[in-house]
Design a protein around this motif. Structure first.
Motif, PDB file in Angstrom:
ATOM      1  N   LEU A  35       9.213  -0.722  20.236  1.00 29.35           N
ATOM      2  CA  LEU A  35      10.089   0.287  20.818  1.00 29.35           C
ATOM      3  C   LEU A  35      11.469  -0.320  20.975  1.00 29.35           C
ATOM      4  N   GLY A  36      12.444   0.208  20.239  1.00 25.91           N
ATOM      5  CA  GLY A  36      13.828  -0.230  20.396  1.00 25.91           C
ATOM      6  C   GLY A  36      14.368  -0.940  19.169  1.00 25.91           C
ATOM      7  N   GLU A  59      13.091   4.090  17.367  1.00 25.11           N
ATOM      8  CA  GLU A  59      14.381   4.128  18.053  1.00 25.11           C
ATOM      9  C   GLU A  59      14.667   5.559  18.492  1.00 25.11           C
ATOM     10  N   PRO A 208      12.390   9.285  20.201  1.00 21.03           N
ATOM     11  CA  PRO A 208      12.145   8.756  21.546  1.00 21.03           C
ATOM     12  C   PRO A 208      10.656   8.739  21.880  1.00 21.03           C
ATOM     13  N   GLY A 236      13.228  -1.848  24.748  1.00 20.77           N
ATOM     14  CA  GLY A 236      14.243  -0.833  25.002  1.00 20.77           C
ATOM     15  C   GLY A 236      15.168  -1.158  26.147  1.00 20.77           C
ATOM     16  N   TYR A 239      17.530   1.259  28.618  1.00 22.63           N
ATOM     17  CA  TYR A 239      17.462   2.654  28.196  1.00 22.63           C
ATOM     18  C   TYR A 239      16.036   3.209  28.163  1.00 22.63           C
ATOM     19  N   VAL A 240      15.096   2.499  28.730  1.00 18.69           N
ATOM     20  CA  VAL A 240      13.714   2.964  28.746  1.00 18.69           C
ATOM     21  C   VAL A 240      13.188   2.920  30.177  1.00 18.69           C
ATOM     22  N   GLN A 362      12.983  -8.252  28.654  1.00 16.92           N
ATOM     23  CA  GLN A 362      14.006  -7.486  29.356  1.00 16.92           C
ATOM     24  C   GLN A 362      14.719  -8.421  30.334  1.00 16.92           C
TER      25      GLN A 362
END
Length: 426
Positions: A35-36, A59, A208, A236, A239-240, A362
């Motif tokens: 994811l991302g 994405e 998404p 992500g 933004y997630v 992250q």
């Protein structure tokens, strides 16, 4: 411009067009689904594809739509917190290993640019600059710690030496690193995406993720399809939210903003920063700046911890810029843009796994240009069965932001107000 296009920025205006990738439809299968499509996700994908695994990247918008394609572009050794904080958390031996790996992240940028032919306007050199005497004390203590405990020498420049490179009355000296530097982040991330596609990675844009179904075969679900995989990667960042709630509590989105002047002309631009280095001051609410390849000044700062953009952003950035470079009074910002970075409570990186088959990275805390590439390599190693380096990062303790979802933003805004007042008064 559709909602999934890049925001208006000098980066988007100056990068070559990137071919749109299809949206996910139907059911797909891969060894790994990520994811991302920022630097973390694409770096992971490149490493895994090289190892022969099938990889899908999902994405929500466009490749590099988030921080990877709109950040300040400064690539710096270390992580978002002082190395001393990591030493305190995990001990000196592990801290040394993590610091050395951060240098690998810097080198990885140059390696990938050479290997994949990525032209991202890389320039060597970065300086942290003090405004007040206490900043000099802090920077010199940091310099000693890095030299004595990590074998990493930095150059201390007295004010006269700095002025020979950057004529300026605001700063009292500089802590200079020739190994760090700066780049065009959107060009770099798009270059990684092209490399990933060439290696067989499938990238789906405008897709998404609405849910992650956990289990022996994780499934990422979107509005029009799903991907089943053996391993899932969450990359992500700011933004997630909602996909892995236990991770959401460990990071906060912080708005950061940057402007680009009109072209200044080569003579004026090169006289502002004669060695073309990137610069950041050491206030809590810091200013950072550098020159572009087409002789603009890119000037950033004015972070927002409330998630609301500051009023009169262009005027604010212009005033801050002219405080640093009075000779630019009257120069307008041709582009002004912003976005979110994810910060952890300690500003240390938060990388690890959930269960046996879901991996994440992250908490880059505004220090992600080099660290995100490293994160991708380390996540890929762990997926392939070599988890020693990821486990070392996972030993860094992380607490939830206080206040829960309702109160954590107001509490952080109040705390940041104090630090900004401290910048002004002390």
């Amino acid at each position: 411009m559709s909602g999934s296009e890049h925001i208006r920025s000098w980066y988007a205006a100056s990068a070559p067009a990137f071919p749109r990738q299809p949206a996910l439809a139907g059911t797909q299968r891969a060894d790994v689904c990520i994811l991302g499509a920022g630097i973390t996700g694409l770096s992971t994908a490149i490493e895994l594809a090289r190892a022969g695994l099938s990889v899908i990247v999902l994405e929500a918008k466009r490749v590099a739509w988030g921080a990877s394609g709109r950040s300040g572009g400064q690539a710096i050794f270390g992580f978002g917190c002082d190395q001393a904080k990591i030493t305190q958390a995990v001990g000196l031996a592990d801290s040394k290993r993590l610091f050395d790996w951060s240098l690998e992240g810097l080198d990885l940028i140059k390696t990938r640019c050479a290997e994949f032919g990525i032209d991202c306007d890389w320039r060597d050199g970065h300086a942290h600059v003090p405004i007040k005497p206490r900043h000099i004390t802090e920077l010199k203590a940091w310099q000693r710690d890095l030299a004595d405990n990590f074998g990493y020498p930095l150059q201390w420049w007295e004010r006269e030496q700095l002025q020979a490179v950057m004529p300026n009355e605001r700063y009292l000296g500089a802590l200079f690193d020739p190994r760090s530097g700066h780049l065009h982040p959107l060009k770099y991330t798009q270059g990684l995406a092209k490399a990933a596609l060439a290696l067989g990675v499938r990238i789906f844009e405008d897709s998404p993720v609405t849910a992650l179904e956990r289990g022996p075969t994780p499934r990422f679900k979107t509005a029009h399809g799903e991907v089943a995989c053996d391993f899932a990667v969450l990359a992500g960042n700011a933004y997630v939210h909602g996909i892995a709630p236990e991770l959401d509590a460990k990071i906060m989105p912080v708005g950061t903003y940057i402007g680009a002047t009109a072209p200044l002309g080569e003579a004026l631009a090169r006289d502002l920063i004669r060695n073309d280095m990137a610069v950041a001051d050491v206030n809590w609410a810091l200013d950072y700046f550098r020159l572009s390849a087409d002789h603009r000044l890119l000037f950033g700062g004015r972070a927002s911890y409330s998630t609301l953009p500051p009023p009169d952003l262009a005027g604010t950035l212009r005033r801050r810029m002219t405080r640093v470079f009075p000779r630019l009074a009257g120069i307008e910002m041709e582009y002004v843009w912003g976005g979110y970075v994810d910060i952890s409570l300690s500003r240390a990186p938060h990388w690890g796994r959930l269960g046996q088959n879901i991996y994440y990275a992250q908490g880059f805390s505004g220090h992600g240009i080099a660290a995100t590439g490293l994160a991708g390599r380390i996540l890929a190693e762990a997926i392939r069965g070599q988890a020693g380096r990821l486990d070392a990062f996972a030993r860094i303790p992380h607490r939830d932001f206080p206040g829960g979802r309702l109160l954590r933003t107001p509490l952080l805004v109040a705390a940041m107000a104090w630090f900004k007042l401290r910048d002004a008064l002390f």
